[in-house]
Design an enzyme around this catalytic site. Structure first.
Site, PDB file in Angstrom:
ATOM      1  N   ASN A 115       0.849  -1.194   0.000  1.00  0.00           N
ATOM      2  CA  ASN A 115       0.000   0.000   0.000  1.00  0.00           C
ATOM      3  C   ASN A 115       0.884   1.243   0.000  1.00  0.00           C
ATOM      4  OD1 ASN A 115       0.543   0.811   2.828  1.00  0.00           O
ATOM      5  ND2 ASN A 115      -0.449  -1.151   3.267  1.00  0.00           N
TER       6      ASN A 115
ATOM      7  N   ASP B  72      -4.795  -6.185   5.238  1.00  0.00           N
ATOM      8  CA  ASP B  72      -5.856  -6.994   5.859  1.00  0.00           C
ATOM      9  C   ASP B  72      -5.807  -8.440   5.376  1.00  0.00           C
ATOM     10  OD1 ASP B  72      -6.999  -4.982   7.444  1.00  0.00           O
ATOM     11  OD2 ASP B  72      -7.927  -4.096   5.662  1.00  0.00           O
TER      12      ASP B  72
ATOM     13  N   LYS C 221       8.165 -17.899  -9.853  1.00  0.00           N
ATOM     14  CA  LYS C 221       7.533 -16.779 -10.553  1.00  0.00           C
ATOM     15  C   LYS C 221       6.413 -17.294 -11.470  1.00  0.00           C
ATOM     16  CE  LYS C 221       8.382 -13.012 -13.702  1.00  0.00           C
ATOM     17  NZ  LYS C 221       9.159 -12.562 -14.836  1.00  0.00           N
TER      18      LYS C 221
ATOM     19  N   PRO D 183      -3.587 -11.760  10.692  1.00  0.00           N
ATOM     20  CA  PRO D 183      -3.916 -11.500  12.095  1.00  0.00           C
ATOM     21  C   PRO D 183      -3.979  -9.993  12.336  1.00  0.00           C
ATOM     22  CG  PRO D 183      -1.637 -12.260  11.890  1.00  0.00           C
ATOM     23  CD  PRO D 183      -2.258 -12.375  10.524  1.00  0.00           C
TER      24      PRO D 183
END
Ligand code: C5P
Length: 406
Positions: free
Chosen positions: A211, A280, A290, A308
């Site tokens: 992210n 998440d 790959k 978790p």
């Protein structure tokens, strides 16, 4: 700027590390300080007063007989308006002189004559054997007892070719230490565990899902906590940032690794601050090799499983053990006031810091909202380090109350 308005007396004594003092002097000025350089005779064998005058923008003093001071009392006048004396480099001989109250040159005399509350900070620089010699260590112990603050030394390769403790800290590290010296020690004696950065969830050995978290806020919190006197352990996902000076860092990639590192370290921590943007989900069917692009245009059938929840796991443990005091972060994209309050309750934590994800990720400044059992408080837009310092103060106030009930 962190040192705006601060007057620093920068003392140089004899050592090869004088070359770093030039950069330090520049860094101090850039951070807003006004710098008065005082050099010993030995220091001038390593660097000239001309260089230090050019960098500090002020005449350098080296002799106690210098007639430029109106009343001819340089050893008194130089420290009377100062906010700190920093001796960098500080030689073994100068440590000896400080420990014994010597006053046979300008720098040692002004240290002896300084106002009692004026901080005396020293950055030792010497050969490893000189540092480890019991005579030096006796002087160091005496000076610590007298309230002198030590910055370093660091270990590593030395100019003499030997390796070990005795290197002077780098200019940037000394700057961080000096800035820290002016921060209130509201977390002195506390152990703080912090997560920061994104996580990286592998799809195959060369690809993954991550992210936009840069780690800047978590690293700022780690630095602010350390400045406040805490012992800080930072567990970080992949970022491009250097660990703040004095902060111990463990690098991890995935949420599971972050979870395992946190659970291994959580015992004995007073505070846990979960700043990391933890994924998440992870890829349940990640490939060991790959994945190849298919000629028929078919795409991988990725399956996900939930990671978790590290913060919730630690918070559940706190409800039994009493510690650590848990602080969470919530990055929302809308309706922060409602979502923030609800998330604090759901996670079962006393303090949650809310921000708008796409307004903070990668940015140098931010706006945050603190949610606790009394409602919410907005900390207006500021650079992340300023916000982190405010947050650390808020945590320390709540921690004091919290401790009363444990
Ligand atoms: O539920 P959400 O991800 O919005 O919660 C954010 C807070 O929970 C942050 O403090 C984050 O570091 C923490 N968290 C965690 N482990 C997860 C997910 C979030 O510690 N798996």
């Amino acid at each position: 700027m962190d040192l705006t308005g601060k007057k620093i007396v920068l003392g140089l004594t004899g050592g090869v590390a004088c070359y770093k003092a030039a950069e330090l002097c520049r860094a101090l000025s850039k951070a807003g300080a006004s710098v008065q350089v005082v050099m010993t005779d030995a220091a001038s064998h390593f660097i000239t007063a001309v260089t230090m005058q050019a960098l500090s923008g002020q005449p350098v003093f080296s002799s106690q007989w210098d007639p430029r001071v109106d009343n001819n009392m340089a050893h008194i006048d130089i420290t009377r308006q100062a906010d700190a004396i920093l001796i960098a480099p500080c030689s073994a001989d100068f440590l000896r002189k400080l420990a014994h109250g010597a006053c046979d040159d300008l720098l040692s005399t002004l240290c002896l004559a300084k106002p009692r509350m004026l901080p005396l900070l020293v950055a030792p620089a010497m050969n490893v054997e000189m540092w480890q010699n019991p005579a030096t260590q006796r002087n160091v112990a005496q000076l610590r007892e007298d309230g002198v603050v030590f910055f370093g030394p660091a270990a590593g390769a030395q100019a003499c070719g030997e390796v070990g403790l005795g290197r002077m800290l780098e200019a940037q590290q000394l700057l961080e230490e000096l800035i820290a010296a002016f921060q209130p020690k509201v977390l002195a004696g506390k152990r703080i565990l912090i997560t920061a950065g994104p996580t990286f969830e592998a799809i195959d050995p060369v690809r993954g899902i991550t992210n936009l978290s840069s780690g800047k806020m978590g690293y700022a919190v780690a630095r602010a906590a350390r400045e406040a006197g805490a012992e800080v352990l930072l567990i970080s996902g992949p970022t491009a940032l250097a660990a703040p000076h004095g902060v111990q860092r463990i690098n991890v990639q995935s949420a599971q690794q972050m979870h395992d590192a946190v659970m291994a370290a959580v015992d004995g921590q007073h505070v846990f601050i979960a700043v990391a943007a933890v994924a998440d989900w992870r890829v349940a069917n990640a490939s060991e090799q790959k994945m190849k692009k298919k000629d028929d245009g078919s795409v991988p059938d990725l399956k996900f499983e939930q990671n978790p929840d590290i913060l919730a796991t630690v918070a559940a443990r706190t409800s039994l053990a009493g510690y650590p005091y848990c602080v969470g972060f919530a990055a929302e994209s809308e309706n922060l006031l409602a979502f923030g309050a609800a998330k604090r309750e759901k996670k079962g934590i006393p303090l949650l810091v809310g921000n708008i994800g796409h307004h903070t990720f990668g940015q140098d400044d931010n706006t945050i909202i603190l949610f606790d059992e009394n409602g919410h408080t907005i900390l207006p837009r500021a650079d992340k380090l300023s916000l982190a310092r405010q947050l650390v103060c808020e945590i320390s106030k709540r921690l004091d109350k919290y401790s009363l009930f444990q």
